[in-house]
Motif scaffolding. Structure first.
Motif, PDB file in Angstrom:
ATOM      1  N   ARG A 116       0.828  -1.199   0.000  1.00  0.00           N
ATOM      2  CA  ARG A 116       0.000   0.000   0.000  1.00  0.00           C
ATOM      3  C   ARG A 116       0.872   1.262   0.000  1.00  0.00           C
ATOM      4  O   ARG A 116       0.597   2.229  -0.713  1.00  0.00           O
ATOM      5  CB  ARG A 116      -0.909  -0.019   1.224  1.00  0.00           C
ATOM      6  CG  ARG A 116      -1.795   1.206   1.384  1.00  0.00           C
ATOM      7  CD  ARG A 116      -2.717   1.025   2.575  1.00  0.00           C
ATOM      8  NE  ARG A 116      -3.699   2.077   2.664  1.00  0.00           N
ATOM      9  CZ  ARG A 116      -4.886   1.962   3.219  1.00  0.00           C
ATOM     10  NH1 ARG A 116      -5.235   0.792   3.746  1.00  0.00           N
ATOM     11  NH2 ARG A 116      -5.720   2.967   3.259  1.00  0.00           N
ATOM     12  N   ILE A 117       1.917   1.226   0.835  1.00  0.00           N
ATOM     13  CA  ILE A 117       2.838   2.363   0.909  1.00  0.00           C
ATOM     14  C   ILE A 117       3.473   2.631  -0.446  1.00  0.00           C
ATOM     15  O   ILE A 117       3.588   3.780  -0.881  1.00  0.00           O
ATOM     16  CB  ILE A 117       3.931   2.088   1.965  1.00  0.00           C
ATOM     17  CG1 ILE A 117       3.330   2.101   3.372  1.00  0.00           C
ATOM     18  CG2 ILE A 117       5.065   3.094   1.864  1.00  0.00           C
ATOM     19  CD1 ILE A 117       4.279   1.610   4.450  1.00  0.00           C
ATOM     20  N   LYS A 118       3.871   1.542  -1.114  1.00  0.00           N
ATOM     21  CA  LYS A 118       4.540   1.689  -2.412  1.00  0.00           C
ATOM     22  C   LYS A 118       3.604   2.292  -3.463  1.00  0.00           C
ATOM     23  O   LYS A 118       4.014   3.116  -4.275  1.00  0.00           O
ATOM     24  CB  LYS A 118       5.040   0.316  -2.888  1.00  0.00           C
ATOM     25  CG  LYS A 118       5.882   0.378  -4.154  1.00  0.00           C
ATOM     26  CD  LYS A 118       6.195  -0.997  -4.695  1.00  0.00           C
ATOM     27  CE  LYS A 118       7.141  -1.742  -3.808  1.00  0.00           C
ATOM     28  NZ  LYS A 118       7.582  -3.024  -4.427  1.00  0.00           N
ATOM     29  N   VAL A 119       2.350   1.895  -3.402  1.00  0.00           N
ATOM     30  CA  VAL A 119       1.369   2.389  -4.389  1.00  0.00           C
ATOM     31  C   VAL A 119       0.994   3.840  -4.092  1.00  0.00           C
ATOM     32  O   VAL A 119       0.908   4.677  -4.998  1.00  0.00           O
ATOM     33  CB  VAL A 119       0.106   1.495  -4.390  1.00  0.00           C
ATOM     34  CG1 VAL A 119      -0.988   2.107  -5.253  1.00  0.00           C
ATOM     35  CG2 VAL A 119       0.458   0.090  -4.878  1.00  0.00           C
ATOM     36  N   GLU A 120       0.774   4.159  -2.814  1.00  0.00           N
ATOM     37  CA  GLU A 120       0.322   5.500  -2.435  1.00  0.00           C
ATOM     38  C   GLU A 120       1.380   6.570  -2.700  1.00  0.00           C
ATOM     39  O   GLU A 120       1.073   7.644  -3.223  1.00  0.00           O
ATOM     40  CB  GLU A 120      -0.061   5.528  -0.950  1.00  0.00           C
ATOM     41  CG  GLU A 120      -1.365   4.850  -0.634  1.00  0.00           C
ATOM     42  CD  GLU A 120      -1.708   4.973   0.842  1.00  0.00           C
ATOM     43  OE1 GLU A 120      -2.874   4.750   1.182  1.00  0.00           O
ATOM     44  OE2 GLU A 120      -0.811   5.292   1.649  1.00  0.00           O
ATOM     45  N   LYS A 121       2.622   6.281  -2.302  1.00  0.00           N
ATOM     46  CA  LYS A 121       3.723   7.242  -2.461  1.00  0.00           C
ATOM     47  C   LYS A 121       3.368   8.613  -1.881  1.00  0.00           C
ATOM     48  O   LYS A 121       3.588   9.658  -2.506  1.00  0.00           O
ATOM     49  CB  LYS A 121       4.102   7.384  -3.941  1.00  0.00           C
ATOM     50  CG  LYS A 121       4.649   6.104  -4.549  1.00  0.00           C
ATOM     51  CD  LYS A 121       5.054   6.295  -5.983  1.00  0.00           C
ATOM     52  CE  LYS A 121       5.623   5.002  -6.551  1.00  0.00           C
ATOM     53  NZ  LYS A 121       6.017   5.138  -7.975  1.00  0.00           N
ATOM     54  N   PHE A 130      12.725   0.920   7.505  1.00  0.00           N
ATOM     55  CA  PHE A 130      12.939  -0.379   6.855  1.00  0.00           C
ATOM     56  C   PHE A 130      13.743  -1.315   7.761  1.00  0.00           C
ATOM     57  O   PHE A 130      13.546  -2.536   7.717  1.00  0.00           O
ATOM     58  CB  PHE A 130      13.638  -0.176   5.513  1.00  0.00           C
ATOM     59  CG  PHE A 130      12.759   0.478   4.493  1.00  0.00           C
ATOM     60  CD1 PHE A 130      11.823  -0.250   3.787  1.00  0.00           C
ATOM     61  CD2 PHE A 130      12.843   1.842   4.264  1.00  0.00           C
ATOM     62  CE1 PHE A 130      10.987   0.356   2.852  1.00  0.00           C
ATOM     63  CE2 PHE A 130      12.023   2.464   3.334  1.00  0.00           C
ATOM     64  CZ  PHE A 130      11.091   1.730   2.632  1.00  0.00           C
ATOM     65  N   TYR A 131      14.641  -0.752   8.557  1.00  0.00           N
ATOM     66  CA  TYR A 131      15.378  -1.567   9.521  1.00  0.00           C
ATOM     67  C   TYR A 131      14.394  -2.279  10.452  1.00  0.00           C
ATOM     68  O   TYR A 131      14.529  -3.471  10.728  1.00  0.00           O
ATOM     69  CB  TYR A 131      16.327  -0.675  10.325  1.00  0.00           C
ATOM     70  CG  TYR A 131      17.190  -1.419  11.319  1.00  0.00           C
ATOM     71  CD1 TYR A 131      18.461  -1.864  10.956  1.00  0.00           C
ATOM     72  CD2 TYR A 131      16.749  -1.664  12.620  1.00  0.00           C
ATOM     73  CE1 TYR A 131      19.261  -2.549  11.868  1.00  0.00           C
ATOM     74  CE2 TYR A 131      17.541  -2.352  13.528  1.00  0.00           C
ATOM     75  CZ  TYR A 131      18.788  -2.790  13.146  1.00  0.00           C
ATOM     76  OH  TYR A 131      19.576  -3.475  14.043  1.00  0.00           O
ATOM     77  N   MET A 154      14.083  -1.538  -1.180  1.00  0.00           N
ATOM     78  CA  MET A 154      14.126  -0.203  -0.571  1.00  0.00           C
ATOM     79  C   MET A 154      14.254   0.929  -1.594  1.00  0.00           C
ATOM     80  O   MET A 154      13.581   1.959  -1.457  1.00  0.00           O
ATOM     81  CB  MET A 154      15.258  -0.129   0.459  1.00  0.00           C
ATOM     82  CG  MET A 154      14.923  -0.800   1.773  1.00  0.00           C
ATOM     83  SD  MET A 154      16.295  -0.790   2.974  1.00  0.00           S
ATOM     84  CE  MET A 154      16.478   0.967   3.280  1.00  0.00           C
ATOM     85  N   PRO A 155      15.094   0.803  -2.639  1.00  0.00           N
ATOM     86  CA  PRO A 155      15.193   1.902  -3.621  1.00  0.00           C
ATOM     87  C   PRO A 155      13.864   2.237  -4.297  1.00  0.00           C
ATOM     88  O   PRO A 155      13.659   3.393  -4.689  1.00  0.00           O
ATOM     89  CB  PRO A 155      16.210   1.367  -4.637  1.00  0.00           C
ATOM     90  CG  PRO A 155      17.054   0.421  -3.850  1.00  0.00           C
ATOM     91  CD  PRO A 155      16.110  -0.230  -2.890  1.00  0.00           C
ATOM     92  N   SER A 156      12.958   1.258  -4.438  1.00  0.00           N
ATOM     93  CA  SER A 156      11.653   1.541  -5.053  1.00  0.00           C
ATOM     94  C   SER A 156      10.782   2.400  -4.145  1.00  0.00           C
ATOM     95  O   SER A 156       9.765   2.936  -4.589  1.00  0.00           O
ATOM     96  CB  SER A 156      10.929   0.235  -5.395  1.00  0.00           C
ATOM     97  OG  SER A 156      10.599  -0.477  -4.217  1.00  0.00           O
ATOM     98  N   TYR A 157      11.182   2.528  -2.871  1.00  0.00           N
ATOM     99  CA  TYR A 157      10.507   3.434  -1.934  1.00  0.00           C
ATOM    100  C   TYR A 157      11.267   4.757  -1.807  1.00  0.00           C
ATOM    101  O   TYR A 157      11.029   5.534  -0.899  1.00  0.00           O
ATOM    102  CB  TYR A 157      10.410   2.794  -0.548  1.00  0.00           C
ATOM    103  CG  TYR A 157       9.514   1.581  -0.456  1.00  0.00           C
ATOM    104  CD1 TYR A 157       8.178   1.700  -0.095  1.00  0.00           C
ATOM    105  CD2 TYR A 157      10.013   0.306  -0.697  1.00  0.00           C
ATOM    106  CE1 TYR A 157       7.355   0.582   0.026  1.00  0.00           C
ATOM    107  CE2 TYR A 157       9.201  -0.824  -0.587  1.00  0.00           C
ATOM    108  CZ  TYR A 157       7.880  -0.670  -0.231  1.00  0.00           C
ATOM    109  OH  TYR A 157       7.082  -1.793  -0.123  1.00  0.00           O
ATOM    110  N   ASN A 158      12.227   4.953  -2.712  1.00  0.00           N
ATOM    111  CA  ASN A 158      13.084   6.149  -2.689  1.00  0.00           C
ATOM    112  C   ASN A 158      13.917   6.234  -1.409  1.00  0.00           C
ATOM    113  O   ASN A 158      14.096   7.313  -0.830  1.00  0.00           O
ATOM    114  CB  ASN A 158      12.248   7.428  -2.842  1.00  0.00           C
ATOM    115  CG  ASN A 158      11.589   7.525  -4.217  1.00  0.00           C
ATOM    116  OD1 ASN A 158      12.225   7.194  -5.223  1.00  0.00           O
ATOM    117  ND2 ASN A 158      10.337   7.927  -4.257  1.00  0.00           N
ATOM    118  N   CYS A 159      14.396   5.087  -0.968  1.00  0.00           N
ATOM    119  CA  CYS A 159      15.249   5.030   0.217  1.00  0.00           C
ATOM    120  C   CYS A 159      16.334   3.989  -0.021  1.00  0.00           C
ATOM    121  O   CYS A 159      16.046   2.876  -0.483  1.00  0.00           O
ATOM    122  CB  CYS A 159      14.420   4.674   1.449  1.00  0.00           C
ATOM    123  SG  CYS A 159      15.384   4.600   2.978  1.00  0.00           S
TER     124      CYS A 159
END
Length: 404
Positions: A116-121, A130-131, A154-159
């Motif tokens: 959900r987090i990835k889709v919402e951005k 993420f840790y 993680m990079p796909s979440y801009n982190c």
């Protein structure tokens, strides 16, 4: 009339008592029915707040979710919150939600939240977020593959992962003994933007030692200067432990000399590894000398140091010396293990050293250990067939007092 009045009064009292009892029962039933739905009432209360048109600050939203007593209800409340015009989730909110789901062991729901987090951005996330997720997947859920997937995702979440998060995944693999996966993760450091540090190399080295691949472990030791890292006491201790496990104690002492020549001081863990290695080879005298050498190096022995020497003496059936070491440990405010007492009493009983048995038994009880039935049998047998009647009386009195 008097009888009728008396009867009426008693009848009214009976009715009042019945009504009172019925009222109490009704209240209990109502409470019993209400208790299971307390979480629903709680959700209804927060639903009222979320349905209200007043603008909610991030702090107020956090308070709503933190006050939820039913961890499973966070999903429905989140869905309700997402329908509001002021819907603005942040890292703190998602961390709270994920921790509540982890508490309820709803790990599949955590995966849904991450998707959900990835889709919402709608917000940015730190490495610490993420840790926490990776730690939950690895330690609580036992989903190591999901922990690895999250690291690479993680990079796909801009982190981008820090070396701390990267090392967490390596540690999870070592703990799970998934040695085949370690090399693949290690070689992906550059791809993930991670700069290798000494901790990372130590984890890799530990995994190789636990897998019995000492040759590759020494290759990693040579990698330290290439990665602009310096080996530390933990690096050498891990290698020494691997060598001692293979029976190569002399090589382990060679590493000790190399470490000290590089200006790295050995710690208690290092000496304990070497003492344990000597004990496994039956070299009790060398272990005792190393115990004294520790003090000369300014490294004071701990309970494990003495315990290894004690086990060595017991293995060699040097029970009177073992008894003296037990006394020394107690003076140093260290408690020998139950197994130590058991072996010591067994040996002293076999040698019919009744007075020593008496001392060890009393000391053992004073340290909070309770002798088991098999130990009592040995003690009684020693007392019964012991040569010294005076000592027999000592132990008999001890047995009687403890048994009572």
């Amino acid at each position: 009339m008097i009888l009728r009045s008396h009867f009426a009064r008693n009848h009214r009292q009976s009715i009042i008592q019945s009504l009172s009892s019925a009222s109490t029962i009704t209240r209990k039933r109502t409470f019993a029915l209400a208790s299971p739905s307390a979480s629903h009432q709680d959700s209804d209360h927060h639903a009222y707040k979320l349905n209200h048109k007043d603008w909610l600050s991030p702090t107020e939203v956090l308070k709503i979710f933190s006050n939820l007593r039913d961890p499973i209800s966070v999903i429905s409340v989140l869905n309700q919150y997402s329908k509001r015009k002021d819907y603005n989730p942040n890292e703190a909110l998602y961390t709270l939600i994920i921790n509540k789901l982890a508490q309820a062991k709803r790990f599949d729901a955590i995966e849904d939240i991450m998707q959900r987090i990835k889709v919402e951005k709608l917000c940015r996330f730190s490495d610490g977020f993420f840790y926490n997720v990776i730690k939950i997947y690895g330690n609580m859920a036992g989903r190591i593959s999901k922990a690895i997937e999250t690291l690479f995702d993680m990079p796909s979440y801009n982190c981008w992962p820090s070396v701390k998060t990267f090392n967490l995944v390596l540690n999870l693999l070592v703990s799970a003994k998934l040695f085949g996966e370690i090399q693949g993760i290690y070689t992906s450091a550059a791809k993930l933007g991670v700069e290798i540090d000494a901790c990372c190399l130590n984890i890799l080295l530990k995994g190789l030692c636990e897998n019995g691949n000492l040759e590759a472990a020494f290759y990693v030791l040579d990698e330290f200067p290439k990665q602009n890292c310096e080996p530390n006491v933990r690096t050498y201790s891990t290698l020494m432990h691997g060598l001692c496990e293979k029976g190569n104690v002399e090589e382990a002492f060679g590493l000790l000399e190399r470490m000290e020549s590089e200006g790295i001081d050995a710690d208690t863990v290092t000496f304990n590894i070497l003492i344990s290695g000597l004990r496994k080879q039956g070299k009790v005298e060398e272990g005792m000398k190393l115990l004294e050498r520790m003090k000369g190096k300014g490294c004071y022995p701990n309970s494990a140091s003495y315990q290894e020497v004690l086990y060595g003496l017991l293995d060699k059936k040097r029970f009177p010396e073992a008894k003296e070491l037990v006394g020394r440990m107690i003076c140093e405010r260290m408690s020998p293990s139950f197994v130590s007492y058991k072996k010591l009493i067994h040996g002293l009983c076999n040698q019919k050293l009744v007075e020593d048995v008496d001392w060890v038994l009393k000391t053992m009880v004073q340290q909070g250990f309770v002798p088991r039935m098999g130990m009592w049998r040995e003690i009684v047998g020693c007392v019964t067939f012991g040569k010294d009647n005076r000592n027999r009386v000592y132990v008999t009195e001890t047995v009687d007092s403890l048994a009572s």
